[in-house]
Motif scaffolding. Structure first.
Motif, mmCIF file in Angstrom:
data_model
loop_
_atom_site.group_PDB
_atom_site.id
_atom_site.type_symbol
_atom_site.label_atom_id
_atom_site.label_comp_id
_atom_site.label_asym_id
_atom_site.label_seq_id
_atom_site.Cartn_x
_atom_site.Cartn_y
_atom_site.Cartn_z
ATOM 1 N N ASN A 130 36.053 -28.075 84.246
ATOM 2 C CA ASN A 130 36.962 -27.668 84.541
ATOM 3 C C ASN A 130 36.369 -26.007 86.149
ATOM 4 O O ASN A 130 37.715 -25.367 85.509
ATOM 5 C CB ASN A 130 38.438 -27.013 83.463
ATOM 6 N N GLN A 146 38.159 -30.038 68.290
ATOM 7 C CA GLN A 146 37.834 -30.828 68.360
ATOM 8 C C GLN A 146 38.549 -31.626 66.787
ATOM 9 O O GLN A 146 39.478 -32.103 66.855
ATOM 10 C CB GLN A 146 37.070 -31.614 68.825
ATOM 11 N N GLN A 218 42.110 -27.901 78.950
ATOM 12 C CA GLN A 218 43.094 -28.975 79.222
ATOM 13 C C GLN A 218 42.388 -30.519 80.163
ATOM 14 O O GLN A 218 41.442 -30.553 80.433
ATOM 15 C CB GLN A 218 43.876 -28.468 80.633
ATOM 16 N N ALA A 219 42.971 -31.375 78.667
ATOM 17 C CA ALA A 219 41.727 -32.676 80.127
ATOM 18 C C ALA A 219 43.112 -33.401 80.416
ATOM 19 O O ALA A 219 43.787 -33.598 80.761
ATOM 20 C CB ALA A 219 41.916 -33.893 78.399
ATOM 21 N N PRO A 220 41.968 -34.963 81.263
ATOM 22 C CA PRO A 220 40.901 -34.865 81.684
ATOM 23 C C PRO A 220 40.076 -33.589 82.202
ATOM 24 O O PRO A 220 40.378 -32.574 82.571
ATOM 25 C CB PRO A 220 40.739 -36.059 82.639
ATOM 26 N N GLU A 222 36.746 -32.247 84.277
ATOM 27 C CA GLU A 222 36.540 -32.228 85.385
ATOM 28 C C GLU A 222 34.870 -31.338 85.219
ATOM 29 O O GLU A 222 35.094 -30.241 85.201
ATOM 30 C CB GLU A 222 36.833 -31.746 86.513
ATOM 31 N N ARG A 253 34.247 -37.119 85.773
ATOM 32 C CA ARG A 253 35.756 -37.079 84.619
ATOM 33 C C ARG A 253 35.817 -37.807 83.540
ATOM 34 O O ARG A 253 34.901 -39.234 83.641
ATOM 35 C CB ARG A 253 36.682 -37.534 85.252
ATOM 36 N N VAL A 254 35.841 -36.414 82.401
ATOM 37 C CA VAL A 254 35.581 -37.117 81.101
ATOM 38 C C VAL A 254 36.748 -37.093 79.926
ATOM 39 O O VAL A 254 38.017 -36.012 80.662
ATOM 40 C CB VAL A 254 34.527 -37.259 80.085
ATOM 41 N N GLY A 255 37.299 -37.645 79.506
ATOM 42 C CA GLY A 255 38.367 -37.445 78.632
ATOM 43 C C GLY A 255 38.800 -36.521 77.158
ATOM 44 O O GLY A 255 39.794 -36.077 77.390
ATOM 45 N N ASP A 256 37.537 -36.437 77.526
ATOM 46 C CA ASP A 256 37.426 -34.744 76.061
ATOM 47 C C ASP A 256 35.913 -34.325 75.829
ATOM 48 O O ASP A 256 35.197 -34.860 76.597
ATOM 49 C CB ASP A 256 38.224 -35.723 74.582
ATOM 50 N N GLU A 259 33.654 -36.685 74.905
ATOM 51 C CA GLU A 259 32.633 -37.605 75.576
ATOM 52 C C GLU A 259 31.584 -36.969 76.214
ATOM 53 O O GLU A 259 30.628 -37.502 77.359
ATOM 54 C CB GLU A 259 33.997 -38.630 76.937
#
Length: 277
Positions: A130, A146, A218-220, A222, A253-256, A259
């Motif tokens: 990000n 997490q 902040q997800a996803p 970058e 890009r990943v979800g969290d 990943e």
């Protein structure tokens, strides 16, 4: 109370040179003893404050650096590779009350950290998430968040502890050495470093009721990954989820953070020719 320790070696007092990092190096046996001593000091501090079960992840190099016979009962060690959560393997098994980073180092983007790198010093030049450069501790602290764990203590050189104080302002730190350059420092003696770590670990665990879990990014996510080898960048861009944006840089890009952790480990460790099974 249960606690998790992620142990590395580059931030340990007395460790300054690449010759100390790998089993083939003449300084590795000494570095293993130094690393083990600092982890044991942290364990003593945690137990003095009432900590019970402790899981330690040996997260440097081949994952077999810590001297197991030196560890007390009720301590379990995570060793070897590969493992799904990489440096943080074991944190997903049961509920922990808090975690500690012992012997860690600054990230690849650091200009002054001793032996600074992110995941792979030979391959990765920078990892931006990000828009912000991330170190291993940025990533691993996010993984701790997490799973709902506050980071209580982090130890390493002054470049590293300064970074931790910026990204994790509620985390206690112990500076084991002052960096002069990539492989030189003014270091505490092992005894002095261990005493500081033991005291800081005890204080951090006693202050656990006021500890806070850090906010998740902040997800996803970058991700911009810059590699040192141009051909590695070219090959990585063959993956349909990866876009090459420059000679040495890709974007995906990943979800969290889990990943992201898996993707970075894949990039640095995938070697089908070297697989044993």
């Amino acid at each position: 109370m249960r606690f998790y320790i992620c142990a590395d070696i580059e931030g340990v007092a007395g460790v300054v040179d690449i010759d100390q990092l790998q089993p083939s190096g003449s300084g590795h046996d000494e570095a293993r003893r130094l690393m083990t001593g600092e982890v044991l000091a942290a364990i003593e501090g945690v137990r003095a404050a009432g900590g019970g079960e402790i899981v330690v992840a040996d997260s440097h190099g081949n994952g077999r650096n810590l001297l197991i016979p030196d560890f007390p009962d009720a301590v379990e060690l995570v060793q070897g590779w590969p493992r799904p959560l990489v440096m943080m393997q074991g944190i997903e098994q049961g509920r922990f009350d808090g975690m500690l980073f012992i012997g860690h180092h600054a990230g690849a983007g650091s200009t002054d950290g001793v032996l600074a790198h992110t995941m792979s010093g030979r391959l990765i030049a920078d990892v931006k998430v990000n828009g912000e450069s991330w170190s291993e501790t940025d990533l691993n602290a996010a993984i701790a968040a997490q799973f709902g764990l506050p980071v209580l203590l982090a130890t390493g050189d002054d470049a590293y502890t300064g970074h931790v104080q910026r990204i994790l302002p509620g985390t206690a730190t112990v500076t084991t050495k002052a960096a002069f350059g990539a492989s030189s420092a003014r270091s505490l003696t092992p005894a002095a470093s261990r005493a500081k770590i033991r005291s800081a670990a005890e204080e951090a665990v006693r202050a656990l009721p006021s500890a806070e879990v850090s906010a998740l990014p902040q997800a996803p996510l970058e991700v911009e990954l810059t590699l040192k080898r141009r051909q590695a960048t070219e090959l990585l861009a063959y993956l349909p989820i990866v876009e090459r944006t420059a000679a040495h840089t890709v974007r995906f890009r990943v979800g969290d953070v889990l990943e992201l952790n898996a993707m970075l480990y894949f990039v640095t460790a995938y070697d089908p020719k070297g697989a044993l099974f």
